[in-house]
Every structure is written in C-alpha cells, then in structure tokens.
Motif scaffolding. Structure first.
Motif, mmCIF file in Angstrom:
data_model
loop_
_atom_site.group_PDB
_atom_site.id
_atom_site.type_symbol
_atom_site.label_atom_id
_atom_site.label_comp_id
_atom_site.label_asym_id
_atom_site.label_seq_id
_atom_site.Cartn_x
_atom_site.Cartn_y
_atom_site.Cartn_z
ATOM 1 N N PHE A 1 0.852 -1.191 0.000
ATOM 2 C CA PHE A 1 0.000 0.000 0.000
ATOM 3 C C PHE A 1 0.886 1.238 0.000
ATOM 4 C CE2 PHE A 1 -2.868 3.170 1.873
ATOM 5 C CZ PHE A 1 -4.000 2.964 1.105
ATOM 6 N N ASP A 2 0.750 2.075 -1.029
ATOM 7 C CA ASP A 2 1.488 3.326 -1.131
ATOM 8 C C ASP A 2 0.580 4.476 -0.731
ATOM 9 O OD1 ASP A 2 3.436 1.712 -2.173
ATOM 10 O OD2 ASP A 2 3.160 2.365 -4.243
ATOM 11 N N PHE A 3 1.126 5.430 -0.009
ATOM 12 C CA PHE A 3 0.290 6.527 0.500
ATOM 13 C C PHE A 3 1.126 7.788 0.675
ATOM 14 C CE2 PHE A 3 2.105 4.125 3.928
ATOM 15 C CZ PHE A 3 2.532 5.056 4.858
ATOM 16 N N SER A 4 0.444 8.904 0.678
ATOM 17 C CA SER A 4 1.116 10.188 0.825
ATOM 18 C C SER A 4 1.439 10.439 2.294
ATOM 19 C CB SER A 4 0.219 11.313 0.293
ATOM 20 O OG SER A 4 -1.044 11.283 0.938
ATOM 21 N N HIS A 5 2.711 10.708 2.564
ATOM 22 C CA HIS A 5 3.170 11.027 3.924
ATOM 23 C C HIS A 5 4.599 11.534 3.803
ATOM 24 C CE1 HIS A 5 2.988 11.045 8.250
ATOM 25 N NE2 HIS A 5 4.072 10.304 8.355
ATOM 26 N N PRO A 6 4.956 12.610 4.504
ATOM 27 C CA PRO A 6 6.249 13.253 4.257
ATOM 28 C C PRO A 6 7.456 12.621 4.927
ATOM 29 C CG PRO A 6 5.014 14.495 5.889
ATOM 30 C CD PRO A 6 4.111 13.392 5.427
ATOM 31 N N GLN A 7 7.275 11.639 5.805
ATOM 32 C CA GLN A 7 8.425 11.129 6.552
ATOM 33 C C GLN A 7 8.253 9.657 6.900
ATOM 34 O OE1 GLN A 7 8.044 14.000 9.650
ATOM 35 N NE2 GLN A 7 6.949 12.620 11.020
ATOM 36 N N PRO A 8 9.340 8.974 7.241
ATOM 37 C CA PRO A 8 9.244 7.553 7.617
ATOM 38 C C PRO A 8 8.383 7.377 8.858
ATOM 39 C CG PRO A 8 11.528 8.192 7.210
ATOM 40 C CD PRO A 8 10.739 9.460 7.243
ATOM 41 N N LEU A 9 7.763 6.210 8.953
ATOM 42 C CA LEU A 9 6.964 5.903 10.136
ATOM 43 C C LEU A 9 7.876 5.407 11.250
ATOM 44 C CD1 LEU A 9 4.813 6.008 7.853
ATOM 45 C CD2 LEU A 9 3.594 4.191 9.061
ATOM 46 N N SER A 10 7.619 5.862 12.454
ATOM 47 C CA SER A 10 8.395 5.413 13.607
ATOM 48 C C SER A 10 7.932 4.024 14.028
ATOM 49 C CB SER A 10 8.210 6.387 14.770
ATOM 50 O OG SER A 10 6.863 6.353 15.234
ATOM 51 N N GLU A 11 8.747 3.371 14.869
ATOM 52 C CA GLU A 11 8.359 2.055 15.377
ATOM 53 C C GLU A 11 7.054 2.149 16.158
ATOM 54 O OE1 GLU A 11 9.458 -1.058 15.013
ATOM 55 O OE2 GLU A 11 10.775 -0.266 13.460
ATOM 56 N N SER A 12 6.896 3.228 16.896
ATOM 57 C CA SER A 12 5.668 3.423 17.667
ATOM 58 C C SER A 12 4.456 3.521 16.748
ATOM 59 C CB SER A 12 5.782 4.693 18.516
ATOM 60 O OG SER A 12 4.555 4.995 19.135
ATOM 61 N N GLU A 13 4.586 4.259 15.653
ATOM 62 C CA GLU A 13 3.469 4.399 14.716
ATOM 63 C C GLU A 13 3.140 3.068 14.053
ATOM 64 O OE1 GLU A 13 4.057 9.080 13.352
ATOM 65 O OE2 GLU A 13 5.246 7.485 12.413
ATOM 66 N N LEU A 14 4.164 2.304 13.698
ATOM 67 C CA LEU A 14 3.918 0.995 13.085
ATOM 68 C C LEU A 14 3.197 0.066 14.052
ATOM 69 C CD1 LEU A 14 7.314 0.487 11.212
ATOM 70 C CD2 LEU A 14 5.086 0.920 10.166
ATOM 71 N N ARG A 15 3.602 0.100 15.337
ATOM 72 C CA ARG A 15 2.929 -0.746 16.331
ATOM 73 C C ARG A 15 1.470 -0.328 16.510
ATOM 74 N NH1 ARG A 15 7.885 -0.288 19.132
ATOM 75 N NH2 ARG A 15 7.027 1.332 20.482
ATOM 76 N N ARG A 16 1.231 0.973 16.501
ATOM 77 C CA ARG A 16 -0.157 1.451 16.658
ATOM 78 C C ARG A 16 -1.004 1.042 15.454
ATOM 79 N NH1 ARG A 16 0.736 7.603 17.393
ATOM 80 N NH2 ARG A 16 -1.553 7.703 17.329
ATOM 81 N N LEU A 17 -0.424 1.090 14.266
ATOM 82 C CA LEU A 17 -1.146 0.659 13.067
ATOM 83 C C LEU A 17 -1.535 -0.815 13.167
ATOM 84 C CD1 LEU A 17 0.853 2.288 10.123
ATOM 85 C CD2 LEU A 17 -1.508 2.769 10.748
ATOM 86 N N GLU A 18 -0.560 -1.652 13.509
ATOM 87 C CA GLU A 18 -0.830 -3.086 13.632
ATOM 88 C C GLU A 18 -1.907 -3.355 14.680
ATOM 89 O OE1 GLU A 18 2.925 -5.909 12.360
ATOM 90 O OE2 GLU A 18 2.710 -5.312 14.445
ATOM 91 N N ALA A 19 -1.784 -2.691 15.802
ATOM 92 C CA ALA A 19 -2.736 -2.923 16.891
ATOM 93 C C ALA A 19 -4.144 -2.523 16.480
ATOM 94 C CB ALA A 19 -2.297 -2.147 18.133
ATOM 95 N N LEU A 20 -4.281 -1.375 15.791
ATOM 96 C CA LEU A 20 -5.601 -0.899 15.405
ATOM 97 C C LEU A 20 -6.245 -1.815 14.374
ATOM 98 C CD1 LEU A 20 -7.752 1.243 15.707
ATOM 99 C CD2 LEU A 20 -6.516 2.680 14.047
ATOM 100 N N VAL A 21 -5.488 -2.218 13.350
ATOM 101 C CA VAL A 21 -6.051 -3.116 12.336
ATOM 102 C C VAL A 21 -6.430 -4.452 12.959
ATOM 103 C CG1 VAL A 21 -5.565 -4.385 10.209
ATOM 104 C CG2 VAL A 21 -4.835 -2.008 10.429
ATOM 105 N N ASN A 22 -5.598 -4.987 13.849
ATOM 106 C CA ASN A 22 -5.919 -6.263 14.492
ATOM 107 C C ASN A 22 -7.124 -6.140 15.418
ATOM 108 O OD1 ASN A 22 -4.068 -8.433 13.639
ATOM 109 N ND2 ASN A 22 -2.466 -7.029 14.320
ATOM 110 N N ARG A 23 -7.295 -4.972 16.022
ATOM 111 C CA ARG A 23 -8.489 -4.760 16.865
ATOM 112 C C ARG A 23 -9.748 -4.838 16.004
ATOM 113 N NH1 ARG A 23 -8.141 0.745 19.111
ATOM 114 N NH2 ARG A 23 -6.162 -0.062 19.861
ATOM 115 N N TRP A 24 -9.707 -4.245 14.815
ATOM 116 C CA TRP A 24 -10.858 -4.297 13.913
ATOM 117 C C TRP A 24 -11.081 -5.704 13.378
ATOM 118 C CZ3 TRP A 24 -8.891 0.609 10.952
ATOM 119 C CH2 TRP A 24 -9.213 1.760 11.685
ATOM 120 N N ILE A 25 -10.002 -6.452 13.168
ATOM 121 C CA ILE A 25 -10.145 -7.837 12.710
ATOM 122 C C ILE A 25 -10.817 -8.678 13.786
ATOM 123 C CG2 ILE A 25 -8.859 -9.940 12.132
ATOM 124 C CD1 ILE A 25 -6.815 -8.158 10.695
ATOM 125 N N GLN A 26 -10.327 -8.539 15.031
ATOM 126 C CA GLN A 26 -10.888 -9.332 16.121
ATOM 127 C C GLN A 26 -12.334 -8.963 16.413
ATOM 128 O OE1 GLN A 26 -9.217 -11.960 17.290
ATOM 129 N NE2 GLN A 26 -7.695 -11.340 15.751
#
Length: 917
Positions: free
Chosen positions: A630-655
């Motif tokens: 998935f490619d998306f507009s964003h001006p800077q690399p994602l931090s480890e914290s942001e990646l963890r929050r993304l994973e957690a949120l998507v998995n919450r919606w899956i569960q």
C-alpha cells in the motif's frame, strides 16, 4: 615519472588491498561512509521501476534527484533541513530499452542488466575542486581504498582547463597520465538518459585504473585506446554547468555535481579479478549453478553460467521491488529475462526447474545491502519457479515443433512470420529458433520477424482499447461493440456456466484452440476478476465436455480491455476449445487469500488516516494472494511506535469481526457518505461503495471506499495482520507491505523459529533474548573502551621520555620525528599532540607501523606549513598516500620498512615544499 607504456607490470597483491576490504558490501559501505564524513546525506536507492515517462527502469543515480538539479530546494521526506550534498548506491536496470545491449550480457566483461551505481551529488554546493579532490582521496587514502596512485589516470573535456589544472596542480597527477578528449568521451549530453538534446549538461572527468598488461591488448596505450581491458574506467565526475537549448550552451545559474561509479566494475578492480562475475556479487549464484549442473565455471567460456547468474540476480531484485512478470512494460522484461535464463539452463543440460534454487545465491550476495531481497526470498522463489515450469513445457513442445517445421521446409530460409508465431503462440525465443535452424543450414528471415512483431504490437494496442488495428479489424473492440461489457458474477460466485464468445490467437479470431496452445478466451459471463484497482487478475480453470472427452484450459491471469471485455489468458491442457462451447469457469481457491489482503488494505488505509492524519491518501497498491502493498502520501518515515499502533488498530478491527458490505450508489451519494476516492480516478454516475461497519452501529463505518475489487464478508476472516516493511517510494510517498491470513501465519511461524534458533545459540529462552543481547552489547562496548584506554596508555608510555626529542630544522621550520609501536590512528594523533607541545617544534612527524601522522603548530601554519601536503609527500616515498587539514593530517604506507627511508628525506621534502610555497 611513468608514462602510459611504463605502468607497473604486476597487479597489486591481496595484501596491498587488505585495508580497503575486497567484498562488494565493504566497498559499498566505505563509499557511503566516506561521503558521510564529507557532510553528505546518505539517501536510499530509488525503486527500480522508473516514474520517468518513457523509461521502464531507473538507469542512473541522478534520476530521483532531477528536480534538485533543476533548482528545486533539496529537502527530503523524513529528513530535517536542506541537504545540497547527497550520496547513494542506486539500484539500476538496463534491459528492454534501446541501450540495453542485452545480447552482450555474459559475453563481455562489462555488460549487466541489473547494476548498482555509487554516486555523490551536489545541488549548487561544491563543484569541480571538491569532486576531484574527494574522488582522489577516497581512491588513494589507505583508510579508504588505498589504490596505488601510480595506477590512476584521468581524462577531461578538451577545453576544460579548470578540471585539467586541478588534476595537475592540486592533485599532482602527472600530465603523462592526464588526457583530453572530445564530446563523445568527456561531455555529458543533455538528458543523456532519454537521448533528448536539450537541458542541463556539462563536461566530465573520467578516472581510469591501470590493471596491468595481463588485462590488456598490444594496442592499448592509455584510457580510451585499444581493444583490451587494461585501462578500466571506474568513476565519472560530471560537472553540470550548462544548459543546452537550440544548440546553444548557456551557463546554468546553479552548478551541480553528478558522479557515477559502477559497483560491479569497482568491485572487480578492488578484488583484482577479471570481472564482476568473479566477485561475490555473482559467485554465490554461480557456485550453486555449478553444483546443480555439474558443469564448472570457466570465465568467458561459460556464457551459460554468466547469463543465468546475471538474469536471476536482476529478476530477484526486481521482484523484491514489486515488479512482477507480466505481458507488457517492466513486467515483460522480467518475463523475458526469466525465459532467457531458463533457455540457458536448458542448454546446460538441466531439464527440471532450477532457477528458483539460485535465488538463495542472490540473497547471499545482495541481502546485507538490500534486506527486502532476503525478506522476499520465498515469494521470489515461488514466482520464478512458476514462470520457469511454464516455460519449460513451452520449450519442450517448441523444440519438437521447430524440428517438424524444419523437416517440412522446402528451402533454406524459415519465414519471419513463422518464427514470430513460434514466439507469439508458443513462447519459443527467436535466438533458439535460429540456433536450431543454423544446425540445418537454414537462416531465419529476421526482417520478416520484425514486421510480424510490429503488427502484433499494433494489435496489442488495439486489444487494450488504444485504437490500433490489425488487418483492418479490432477483435476486442468489435466484441465490445456487439455485446457490450462482459457480465461479471464474481462478487457472489466462484464458478459459473458460460459460453465461449470468442477465441483470439495472434490478434486474430479463431474458431478453435487445440491442446498445448495459448489462447485469449472471451466468455459471455465470468466469475474471474480482471486485474484492476491494485488487485491481481484471477487464475483458475475452464472445463468442458467435447464428445467423449473432457477438456480443460488453465487460466493464468485475467485482464479487461477499455471496452469492458474480460480476457482470460489461458493454455489448453487437454481437448479442443471451440467458440460457442459451454464451459464451467472456476476461479482458483487462492482468490480467498487475495480477498483477505484486499479487505486488509481498506483497514490499513483507515488506520493510517487515524494514526498519521487525514492527509494520508492512497497512491497505489498491490493486492495478491501472498501479500499486500500500500502506497500513501506522507512526508516522513513511520516510527516504530506508529507501526505498532497501526498493527494494533487493524488487528483490533479484525478481532471485532466487523461486517464488510457493498452496494452500488450514485456518485454524489458516495461523496456525501464520505467515501474515500482515488485522486485522478475517473468514476461513472454510479459507483460501488465498500464499507466496513460494526453490527451494533451500522451507521458508523470504520472504512468506506469506492472499490471494484472483491472482499471477504467479515473482518474476522483475516485472522491476523502483520506489517513486514515500510519504506520510501518517492518524494512524499511511503509504502507499507503487510500480510494477513495464511501468509501472515506462515510469516509468524518462520519468525518464531528464527527467534528460537537465535535464543538457543545464546543459551537462553526467547523471552531472555533481549536482556542477553543488551548485556552482550554492553560487554562489547566495555571491551572497546578498555582497548582504547590501553592504546592511549601505550602511546603515553612511549612518549613520556620524549621531552628531549631531537629537534631539527629545514625549509625554515623546526621539526621532530618519532617512530612508535602498536598504535592505531586515534592513539597516534594523541601522541602527535603531546609531542608537539613538549618539543616546541613547528612540526612533528609520528609513525607507527603503516600509519603516519603530521601535526603543525599554529605559528607554522601562519608561515605556510601544511600538514596535509607534507604527509602526502612522505607517504608517497613509502608507496602510500594520504592527506588532511593544514594543522593535522594522516597517511598510510604500503611498505612500513620503507618508512625510515621516507622520513630520512624529510629535510629535502621541507625544503621543496618551502620553495614551492
């Protein structure tokens, strides 16, 4: 001073090169580390696929920086501040275009399809003096590459006196090793990448390395002479200082530097081997091929090994970058390279799929620098194997068909259209047809082949709805006009009964397709999803009864023309398929995994906007059974914290097992509902809106997007969501790769196995691995500090009794000399500081083993002393080189035994330098 014909006859020994490190990985690291030390931003390679119109791939390091060469402010996503100095190692591909020279790959020492270009760039900052000086320092300084300066040559443009004088007067390159050439060699043309003669351009200076007579030919007397490989260009420094318009050169308001050093060629020179195929960029692949084939590699004689190694490396790098085999564009180049490699393996006597077993060699060679290749190894192997298996079947049947055609031929020429039909219909390559024909004394009509190929391309454009005609007909256009769009029932069904509306081969409608043939099938109704919106086209089977026999065709992918006609790309496995035939069209079960990944992209998009902000917008995607991108507009690399929050949120919606539903609504209603739309996409009056909603609150959707793809019914089906990568795609665009379903579970199982193995090797449990690694790092740092302290004590002990150091005079300067033992560069510099203070001399010269340091007092500098020039002159007399600042400089010598002789010449050196000043 040595002339062109008096260069050293023996190549430097391995020990001469030991300080530089001979591995390609070490060379790449050193290059980037060197320019980091010169204030450059180390920027990642752009993707292999080019976003430059007219180019399939990136072919030069400067391509991603074109706006900055043209005056744009050099600001980079995720990097603070402005960076007018940048260095990269750029992944490049030169295949499929007019300059690819693919027929030379493997047959010469210099041609490759994939290659890396080391480069340093200046956007209106430094210019010729720094570019030349730094190139010389990197090449000759012992702490970097330590090449013998006597083996280096340079060329400049005919009237570029500035560059010539820098080389001669500042670098000290003898005129015997400095040449001038015209536009063909030393002027980089405007838009050289696209061959458009307008735009920024300028003279260039090329650096050559003399490999010695063993590599050359009798007619080689210097760079750009003769037919041998003795004088090899290793670096090109381009001075972009003009703009060309209507044949007139005018100075640019901003002068730029664009350099390029091919890693493959560099690596061969540094390792002192015949060419890059003998380096660790290719040898891991070649060694595996030797084991599999039982045929040893014998340099240029082993053309099969060389082509296979080159092509497998290129294909692996491209697939890791998201470029998959396809029937057009960059994907077609990948397919073509795989087929060429497969044919070479066949000629080596290998009759089973083998190329996928060589991918591990690519991982060994390239995995350290490009971890994405290692991460994608299983996927690359699967794709390569599938393509190879398909082509091997084609190859076997094609060989039999060509033999039959040659048996029936009544003359000495095989018609070009027949040869092209072998490629178009059976995938049988022209060069193999020619080889088989040549064995019978038959030539192939290449001109006729080219004519038939161009006619087929015109038809292909017509098939895509681009209006080109073949023989006055447009088969798919006529089908669309007569019947409209193909009815798609795949949202609710995976198989359906359908009638064959048309069969197309070679752009012509045919009434039937026999066993073993490739054919494009148009049905009146289909459950197959046609490639689009990032989702791959469906694969599957068509089955039918023909008389007493059952027929079957394998659908490899599905596409759609602009007129809405769905085209099933198929190969008949058994029986004969005819127009009007009733068939059962069944989609491959892998569609389920594709649907999981597609639904996951919608959840990921929503999560990105929640975590990062509503500025996030989709910029592209790939949805396949084995992964999503998935490619998306964003001006800077994602931090480890942001990646963890993304994973957690998507998995919450899956569960939460939300409902996934869709409906067709008017476009305005979709807009009012806040549905996400792709920028630049053209929508009709009615659109398909896909929503992910909680059952308890169906009006509150987690995600609402316009989408024509297929999806699962509930988010719980996805199982688990795992992010596997995040990277830059281009300026302001990031990319996330992720897995769900079976692919995610397999990934996590592999990860757990790796973690367990790592823990076992350290004698701990997986849960104890983190603290254990922290302790090991702490112990390592403590040991490094202790070693540094011991070296400092050793230096202090050796200089403690040097207060009475003998001070001499020469050239108007007082100086002292000391030779110490066992010190590294840092400790040696500290010793020089102490000795300068204790002796009261203007200059101190301190040596230890192969290292040499010169320190000059402020007063001496004020009177013209320059430590960098002095250390360079001393080191040169001991077969070394180096330089530095006026107050402090260091060098290395290749033969420490000669250091005493060089130091004894110090009075003469000082007198000479003083006279020159």
């Amino acid at each position: 001073m040595q002339s062109h014909t008096q260069s050293p006859t023996n190549a430097p020994s391995a020990s001469d090169r030991s300080q530089a490190g001979t591995s390609p990985d070490a060379l790449r690291r050193k290059f980037l580390e060197f320019f980091r030390s010169k204030g450059h931003l180390i920027y990642p390679s752009a993707p292999l696929k080019s976003d430059d119109p007219g180019l399939l791939f990136n072919v030069a390091g400067m391509q991603q920086f074109k706006p900055y060469f043209q005056g744009a402010t050099p600001k980079f996503p995720g990097v603070e501040g402005v960076w007018p100095r940048v260095a990269t190692s750029q992944k490049c591909m030169r295949a499929g275009g007019k300059d690819s020279d693919i027929e030379n790959v493997g047959r010469t020492r210099r041609h490759h399809t994939f290659f890396e270009m080391l480069g340093n760039f200046s956007f209106g900052d430094y210019f010729k003096r720094e570019a030349i000086g730094w190139a010389w320092e990197f090449l000759t300084a012992p702490e970097w590459l330590g090449l013998d300066p006597e083996r280096l040559y340079a060329t400049v443009y005919l009237d570029d006196d500035e560059a010539y004088n820098i080389w001669k007067d500042e670098v000290g390159l003898p005129e015997a090793r400095l040449s001038r050439f015209g536009e063909g060699e030393n002027f980089w043309p405007a838009n050289a990448i696209k061959d458009e003669r307008s735009g920024p351009c300028g003279p260039c200076s090329e650096i050559f390395y003399d490999r010695g007579p063993a590599y050359g030919s009798p007619d080689e007397t210097g760079p750009n002479t003769g037919s041998g490989d003795r004088f090899v260009e290793i670096w090109n420094l381009v001075f972009t200082q003009f703009n060309l318009e209507n044949g007139v050169l005018t100075p640019l308001p901003q002068q730029n530097i664009d350099t390029g050093a091919g890693l493959e060629r560099f690596a061969a020179v540094i390792a002192d081997v015949k060419d890059a195929y003998a380096t660790e960029l290719f040898q891991p692949i070649i060694r595996r091929l030797e084991r599999l084939s039982g045929v040893p590699y014998r340099d240029l004689e082993s053309v099969h090994h060389r082509i296979i190694a080159d092509h497998v490396r290129s294909v692996s790098m491209c697939i890791a970058d998201g470029i998959l085999p396809a029937n057009d564009g960059a994907g077609y180049v990948i397919k073509m390279l795989l087929r060429r490699a497969s044919r070479q393996a066949y000629l080596l006597g290998l009759r089973e799929p083998v190329l996928h077993q060589l991918v591990s060699g690519v991982v060994e060679a390239m995995g350290e620098a490009y971890p994405e290749v290692k991460d994608a190894q299983a996927r690359i192997e699967g794709i390569v194997r599938a393509e190879e298996e398909s082509f091997l079947r084609t190859l076997e049947s094609g060989i039999a068909r060509v033999s039959g055609l040659l048996d029936e031929l009544g003359g000495d020429t095989l018609p070009g259209d027949v040869a092209f039909d072998l490629w178009q219909t059976y995938g049988f390559p022209l060069d193999l047809t020619e080889e088989m024909a040549q064995e019978r004394g038959v030539r192939v009509d290449r001109e006729g082949y080219a004519h038939a190929r161009e006619a087929a391309r015109s038809l292909s454009r017509a098939a895509r709805g681009e209006g080109a005609l073949f023989g006055g007909t447009d088969v798919f256009g006529q089908l669309a006009e007569a019947h409209g769009e193909t009815a798609f029932v795949g949202y609710s069904a995976r198989d359906a009964e359908a009638a064959v509306r048309a069969l197309v081969q070679g752009g012509e409608a045919v009434s039937e397709a026999g066993e073993g043939t490739h054919v494009q099938v148009v049905l009146d109704t289909t459950p197959f999803y046609a490639e689009g919106g990032g989702q791959v086209g469906d694969a599957g089977v068509l089955e039918w009864r023909g008389g007493d026999h059952e027929g079957k065709a394998l659908v490899t992918t599905t596409t759609k023309t602009k007129g809405g006609v769905v085209v099933h790309h198929a190969r008949v496995l058994r029986g004969t398929l005819k127009t009007g035939q009733r068939v059962r069209a069944a989609v491959d079960p892998s569609r389920t995994e594709t649907e999981k990944h597609h639904t996951a992209t919608h959840l990921l998009h929503a999560a990105l906007r929640s975590v990062l902000g509503t500025h996030v917008a989709q910029a592209g995607s790939l949805v396949a059974p084995e992964r999503l991108r998935f490619d998306f507009s964003h001006p800077q690399p994602l931090s480890e914290s942001e990646l963890r929050r993304l994973e957690a949120l998507v998995n919450r919606w899956i569960q939460a097992d939300f409902t996934v539903s869709w409906r067709v609504v008017p476009l305005e209603e979709a807009r009012a509902a806040g549905a996400m739309m792709l920028f630049g996409e053209k929508y009709g009056a009615n659109v398909r809106m896909v929503s992910v909603t909680p059952e308890r609150d169906p009006k509150s959707s987690v995600s609402t997007e316009l989408c024509g793809g297929t999806h699962v019914a509930r988010t719980g089906t996805l199982g688990v969501f795992v992010i596997t990568g995040e990277e830059a795609v281009s300026a302001g665009v990031r990319r996330v790769e992720a897995l769900v379903g079976e692919a995610a579970l397999s990934y996590l199982a592999d990860l757990r196995a790796t973690l367990a193995a790592a823990a076992k090797s350290l004698g701990v449990t997986p849960g104890e691995l983190g603290p254990r690694l922290e302790r090991l790092q702490s112990d390592l740092k403590a040991a490094q500090r202790t070693a540094a302290e011991l070296r400092d004590r050793l230096a202090a002990a050796q200089t403690a009794g040097e207060s009475g150091l003998e001070v001499s005079e020469a050239g108007g300067f007082s100086y002292a000399v000391a030779q110490l033992g066992g010190l590294d560069a840092s400790a040696l510099r500290g010793a020089a500081d102490r000795l300068l203070a204790r002796s009261g001399a203007d200059l101190v010269v301190v040596g230890s083993g192969p290292l040499l340091v010169v320190k000059a007092s402020d007063a001496a500098q004020a009177r013209g002393a320059h430590a960098g020039r002095l250390v360079g002159e001393i080191a040169r007399r001991a077969g070394g080189g180096g330089g530095g600042r006026p107050n402090l400089a260091q060098a290395g010598v290749k033969d420490p035994a000669q250091l005493g002789r060089a130091l004894a010449a110090l009075p003469d050196i000082l007198e000479h330098l003083a006279g020159g000043a």
